[in-house]
Enzyme design. Structure first.
Site, PDB file in Angstrom:
ATOM      1  N   LYS A   1       0.875  -0.968   0.171  1.00  0.00           N
ATOM      2  CA  LYS A   1       0.099  -0.139  -0.406  1.00  0.00           C
ATOM      3  C   LYS A   1       0.486   1.392  -0.095  1.00  0.00           C
ATOM      4  O   LYS A   1       0.489   1.839  -0.729  1.00  0.00           O
ATOM      5  CB  LYS A   1      -1.310  -0.301   1.702  1.00  0.00           C
ATOM      6  CG  LYS A   1      -2.214  -1.422   1.111  1.00  0.00           C
ATOM      7  CD  LYS A   1      -2.449  -1.033   2.548  1.00  0.00           C
ATOM      8  CE  LYS A   1      -2.282  -0.992   3.378  1.00  0.00           C
ATOM      9  NZ  LYS A   1      -1.271  -2.351   3.961  1.00  0.00           N
TER      10      LYS A   1
ATOM     11  N   ARG B   1      -9.937   1.083   8.525  1.00  0.00           N
ATOM     12  CA  ARG B   1      -9.564  -0.683   8.418  1.00  0.00           C
ATOM     13  C   ARG B   1     -10.681  -1.788   9.697  1.00  0.00           C
ATOM     14  O   ARG B   1      -9.789  -2.298   9.763  1.00  0.00           O
ATOM     15  CB  ARG B   1      -8.161  -0.290   9.973  1.00  0.00           C
ATOM     16  CG  ARG B   1      -7.294  -0.366   8.872  1.00  0.00           C
ATOM     17  CD  ARG B   1      -6.069  -0.071   9.856  1.00  0.00           C
ATOM     18  NE  ARG B   1      -4.855  -0.733  10.081  1.00  0.00           N
ATOM     19  CZ  ARG B   1      -3.971  -0.423   8.664  1.00  0.00           C
ATOM     20  NH1 ARG B   1      -3.690   0.534   8.717  1.00  0.00           N
ATOM     21  NH2 ARG B   1      -2.096  -1.231   9.510  1.00  0.00           N
TER      22      ARG B   1
ATOM     23  N   ARG C   1      11.495  -5.526   5.639  1.00  0.00           N
ATOM     24  CA  ARG C   1      11.320  -4.318   5.246  1.00  0.00           C
ATOM     25  C   ARG C   1      12.705  -3.368   5.908  1.00  0.00           C
ATOM     26  O   ARG C   1      13.163  -4.098   7.475  1.00  0.00           O
ATOM     27  CB  ARG C   1       9.984  -3.695   5.012  1.00  0.00           C
ATOM     28  CG  ARG C   1      10.236  -2.280   4.786  1.00  0.00           C
ATOM     29  CD  ARG C   1       8.413  -1.847   5.178  1.00  0.00           C
ATOM     30  NE  ARG C   1       7.503  -2.143   6.199  1.00  0.00           N
ATOM     31  CZ  ARG C   1       5.860  -1.857   6.513  1.00  0.00           C
ATOM     32  NH1 ARG C   1       5.667  -1.498   5.679  1.00  0.00           N
ATOM     33  NH2 ARG C   1       6.178  -2.666   7.473  1.00  0.00           N
TER      34      ARG C   1
ATOM     35  N   ARG D   1      11.451  -1.334  11.172  1.00  0.00           N
ATOM     36  CA  ARG D   1      10.106  -1.410  11.920  1.00  0.00           C
ATOM     37  C   ARG D   1      10.262  -1.893  13.520  1.00  0.00           C
ATOM     38  O   ARG D   1      10.507  -2.929  12.930  1.00  0.00           O
ATOM     39  CB  ARG D   1       8.965  -1.049  10.745  1.00  0.00           C
ATOM     40  CG  ARG D   1       8.802   0.296  11.014  1.00  0.00           C
ATOM     41  CD  ARG D   1       7.379   0.332  10.239  1.00  0.00           C
ATOM     42  NE  ARG D   1       6.445  -0.090   9.778  1.00  0.00           N
ATOM     43  CZ  ARG D   1       5.203   0.484   9.199  1.00  0.00           C
ATOM     44  NH1 ARG D   1       4.320   0.804   7.901  1.00  0.00           N
ATOM     45  NH2 ARG D   1       4.059  -0.320   9.530  1.00  0.00           N
TER      46      ARG D   1
ATOM     47  N   ARG E   1      -0.392  -9.030  13.668  1.00  0.00           N
ATOM     48  CA  ARG E   1      -1.058  -8.166  12.665  1.00  0.00           C
ATOM     49  C   ARG E   1      -1.706  -8.631  11.443  1.00  0.00           C
ATOM     50  O   ARG E   1      -3.070  -8.058  10.980  1.00  0.00           O
ATOM     51  CB  ARG E   1       0.238  -6.775  11.812  1.00  0.00           C
ATOM     52  CG  ARG E   1       0.505  -6.369  13.028  1.00  0.00           C
ATOM     53  CD  ARG E   1       2.126  -5.554  12.540  1.00  0.00           C
ATOM     54  NE  ARG E   1       1.888  -4.835  11.236  1.00  0.00           N
ATOM     55  CZ  ARG E   1       3.054  -4.421  10.519  1.00  0.00           C
ATOM     56  NH1 ARG E   1       4.303  -4.745  10.409  1.00  0.00           N
ATOM     57  NH2 ARG E   1       3.120  -3.809   9.645  1.00  0.00           N
TER      58      ARG E   1
HETATM   59  P1  AP5 Z   1       5.047  -1.733   2.557  1.00  0.00           P
HETATM   60  O1  AP5 Z   1       4.840  -1.053   0.420  1.00  0.00           O
HETATM   61  O2  AP5 Z   1       5.841  -0.918   2.859  1.00  0.00           O
HETATM   62  O3  AP5 Z   1       3.408  -2.356   2.404  1.00  0.00           O
HETATM   63  P2  AP5 Z   1       2.284  -1.809   3.169  1.00  0.00           P
HETATM   64  O4  AP5 Z   1       1.054  -3.030   2.612  1.00  0.00           O
HETATM   65  O5  AP5 Z   1       1.810  -0.373   2.947  1.00  0.00           O
HETATM   66  O6  AP5 Z   1       2.528  -2.540   4.871  1.00  0.00           O
HETATM   67  P3  AP5 Z   1       1.941  -1.787   5.774  1.00  0.00           P
HETATM   68  O7  AP5 Z   1       3.167  -2.602   6.769  1.00  0.00           O
HETATM   69  O8  AP5 Z   1       3.349  -0.074   6.228  1.00  0.00           O
HETATM   70  O9  AP5 Z   1       0.983  -1.790   6.257  1.00  0.00           O
HETATM   71  P4  AP5 Z   1       0.240  -2.011   7.188  1.00  0.00           P
HETATM   72  O10 AP5 Z   1      -1.226  -1.735   6.948  1.00  0.00           O
HETATM   73  O11 AP5 Z   1       0.180  -3.046   8.425  1.00  0.00           O
HETATM   74  O12 AP5 Z   1       0.474  -0.240   8.696  1.00  0.00           O
HETATM   75  P5  AP5 Z   1       0.398   1.065   8.456  1.00  0.00           P
HETATM   76  O13 AP5 Z   1       2.130   1.823   8.922  1.00  0.00           O
HETATM   77  O14 AP5 Z   1      -0.186   1.557   7.911  1.00  0.00           O
HETATM   78  O15 AP5 Z   1       5.771  -3.068   1.362  1.00  0.00           O
HETATM   79  C1  AP5 Z   1       6.244  -3.986   2.376  1.00  0.00           C
HETATM   80  C2  AP5 Z   1       7.898  -4.770   1.816  1.00  0.00           C
HETATM   81  O16 AP5 Z   1       7.422  -5.036   0.748  1.00  0.00           O
HETATM   82  C3  AP5 Z   1       8.363  -3.383   1.517  1.00  0.00           C
HETATM   83  O17 AP5 Z   1       9.886  -3.892   2.031  1.00  0.00           O
HETATM   84  C4  AP5 Z   1       8.187  -3.550  -0.136  1.00  0.00           C
HETATM   85  O18 AP5 Z   1       9.796  -3.028  -0.235  1.00  0.00           O
HETATM   86  C5  AP5 Z   1       8.180  -4.455  -0.323  1.00  0.00           C
HETATM   87  N1  AP5 Z   1       7.266  -4.954  -1.265  1.00  0.00           N
HETATM   88  C6  AP5 Z   1       6.237  -3.597  -1.881  1.00  0.00           C
HETATM   89  N2  AP5 Z   1       5.826  -3.768  -2.793  1.00  0.00           N
HETATM   90  C7  AP5 Z   1       6.642  -5.226  -3.286  1.00  0.00           C
HETATM   91  C8  AP5 Z   1       6.369  -5.672  -4.522  1.00  0.00           C
HETATM   92  N3  AP5 Z   1       5.701  -5.805  -5.948  1.00  0.00           N
HETATM   93  N4  AP5 Z   1       6.976  -6.848  -4.941  1.00  0.00           N
HETATM   94  C9  AP5 Z   1       8.193  -7.535  -4.027  1.00  0.00           C
HETATM   95  N5  AP5 Z   1       8.641  -6.511  -2.792  1.00  0.00           N
HETATM   96  C10 AP5 Z   1       7.651  -5.716  -2.958  1.00  0.00           C
HETATM   97  O19 AP5 Z   1       0.164   0.904  10.658  1.00  0.00           O
HETATM   98  C11 AP5 Z   1       0.949   0.461  11.130  1.00  0.00           C
HETATM   99  C12 AP5 Z   1      -0.174   0.342  12.769  1.00  0.00           C
HETATM  100  O20 AP5 Z   1      -0.364   1.786  13.102  1.00  0.00           O
HETATM  101  C13 AP5 Z   1      -1.605  -0.651  12.507  1.00  0.00           C
HETATM  102  O21 AP5 Z   1      -0.530  -1.913  13.308  1.00  0.00           O
HETATM  103  C14 AP5 Z   1      -1.866  -0.054  13.822  1.00  0.00           C
HETATM  104  O22 AP5 Z   1      -1.597  -0.270  15.300  1.00  0.00           O
HETATM  105  C15 AP5 Z   1      -1.336   1.456  13.200  1.00  0.00           C
HETATM  106  N6  AP5 Z   1      -3.222   1.926  12.343  1.00  0.00           N
HETATM  107  C16 AP5 Z   1      -2.459   2.788  10.880  1.00  0.00           C
HETATM  108  N7  AP5 Z   1      -4.113   2.836  10.287  1.00  0.00           N
HETATM  109  C17 AP5 Z   1      -4.944   2.607  11.737  1.00  0.00           C
HETATM  110  C18 AP5 Z   1      -6.130   2.313  11.836  1.00  0.00           C
HETATM  111  N8  AP5 Z   1      -6.386   3.233  10.417  1.00  0.00           N
HETATM  112  N9  AP5 Z   1      -6.721   2.277  12.648  1.00  0.00           N
HETATM  113  C19 AP5 Z   1      -6.615   1.507  13.500  1.00  0.00           C
HETATM  114  N10 AP5 Z   1      -4.963   1.640  13.605  1.00  0.00           N
HETATM  115  C20 AP5 Z   1      -4.188   2.060  12.292  1.00  0.00           C
HETATM  116 MG    MG Z   2       2.636   1.766   4.685  1.00  0.00          MG
END
Ligand code: AP5
Ligand code: MG
Length: 209
Positions: free
Chosen positions: A13, A88, A122, A153, A164
Site C-alpha cells: 500500500k 481499517r 522491510r 520498524r 498484525r
Molecule cells: P509496503 O509498501 O511498506 O507495505 P504496506 O502495505 O504499506 O504495509 P504496512 O506494514 O505499512 O501496512 P500496515 O497496514 O500494517 O501498517 P501501517 O503503517 O498502515 O511494502 C512492504 C515490503 O514489501 C517493503 O519492504 C517493500 O519494499 C516490499 N514490496 C512492496 N511491494 C512489492 C512488490 N510488488 N514486490 C516485491 N516486494 C514488494 O500501520 C501500522 C500500525 O498503525 C497498525 O498496525 C495500527 O496499529 C496503526 N494504524 C494505522 N492505521 C490505522 C487505522 N486506520 N486504525 C487503527 N490503527 C491504525
Molecule cells: Mg505502509
C-alpha cells in the site's frame, strides 16, 4: 479522485501509494505514517497509539477517525487523495462515509506467506520514511533519497507481524464486502513486481502511466 488502498500489512500500500500519488500529483494520507510521526514527536496521540502499534493491534477508532477527518479538510485534498491504511474497521468506514465521497477502492491482494517475507525484510529510512526490501539493498544501509540510516520498524518483528495479519483478517478484511456492496471495489494482484503492480493500478484507475 478520492481513492482508498485496502490490503494486508506488507501488500505494498505504502510503496504503491507513493508512486501513484506522485504520478497523479495528489497527497498520500498514511495513517500509519501519521501515527509514527506522532510517536516520534511524543504528542498525546503518539503516546496513546504506541502500546497498540507495538503490539500489532489497531489504535482505537475514535483516535484515528478525527485525525483523518481533519486531514481531509485541508486544501491539498481538494483535487483528490489516496488513503493508505484507513479505514481499517467497519465503524471507520461508516464514519468516513459521513465526511468523504470515495470514488474507488483498490484492494491489493497478496498471500500471507509472501507478506511475512516482505515485512521481515522491510527497511525504512529513519528520516524520510522511504521503503526498501533487504533483497534490493545489496548490503547498503543508507537511504538512496536522503542518505540517512535505514532501520527495521518495531512492528516488523516476527511475532508482531503474525498478530498484525490476524488483526487484518478479523477486523479489516470485512471491508472488502463493505465496498463490494457499494460497487467501489477493484482487486489488483499485488504479488507482481513493483512496476507491474504500479501499471495495473494505473490501468484500473483509468490513468496514463
Ligand atoms: P509496503 O509498501 O511498506 O507495505 P504496506 O502495505 O504499506 O504495509 P504496512 O506494514 O505499512 O501496512 P500496515 O497496514 O500494517 O501498517 P501501517 O503503517 O498502515 O511494502 C512492504 C515490503 O514489501 C517493503 O519492504 C517493500 O519494499 C516490499 N514490496 C512492496 N511491494 C512489492 C512488490 N510488488 N514486490 C516485491 N516486494 C514488494 O500501520 C501500522 C500500525 O498503525 C497498525 O498496525 C495500527 O496499529 C496503526 N494504524 C494505522 N492505521 C490505522 C487505522 N486506520 N486504525 C487503527 N490503527 C491504525
Ligand atoms: Mg505502509
Amino acid at each position: 479522485m478520492n481513492i482508498i488502498f485496502l490490503g494486508p500489512p506488507g501488500a505494498g500500500k505504502g510503496t504503491q501509494a507513493q508512486k501513484i500519488c506522485s504520478a497523479l500529483n495528489i497527497p498520500q494520507i498514511s495513517t500509519g505514517d501519521i501515527l509514527r510521526r506522532a510517536m516520534k514527536e511524543g504528542t498525546e496521540t503518539g503516546l496513546k497509539a504506541k502500546s497498540f502499534i507495538d503490539a500489532g493491534q489497531l489504535v482505537p477508532d475514535e483516535v484515528i477517525i478525527d485525525i483523518v477527518k481533519e486531514r481531509l479538510a485541508m486544501d491539498d485534498c481538494r483535487q483528490g487523495y489516496i488513503l493508505d491504511g484507513f479505514p481499517r474497521t467497519v465503524p471507520q468506514a461508516e464514519a468516513l462515509d459521513t465526511f468523504a465521497a470515495i470514488d474507488c477502492v483498490i484492494e491489493l491482494d497478496v498471500k500471507d506467506e509472501v507478506l511475512v517475507e516482505r515485512l521481515s525484510g522491510r527497511r525504512v529510512c529513519v528520516k524520510c520514511g522511504a521503503t526498501y526490501h533487504l533483497s534490493m539493498l545489496n548490503g547498503k544501509t543508507t537511504c538512496d533519497v536522503c542518505g540517512e540510516e535505514l532501520i527495521q520498524r518495531n512492528d516488523d518483528k516476527a511475532e508482531t507481524v503474525l498478530n498484525r495479519l490476524k488483526v487484518y483478517h478479523d477486523q479489516t478484511a470485512p471491508l472488502i464486502g463493505y465496498y463490494e456492496n457499494k460497487g467501489l471495489l477493484k482487486k489488483v494482484d499485488g504479488a507482481q513486481g513493483l512496476e507491474n503492480t504500479f501499471a495495473a493500478i494505473m490501468k484500473t484507475l483509468g490513468a496514463q502511466a
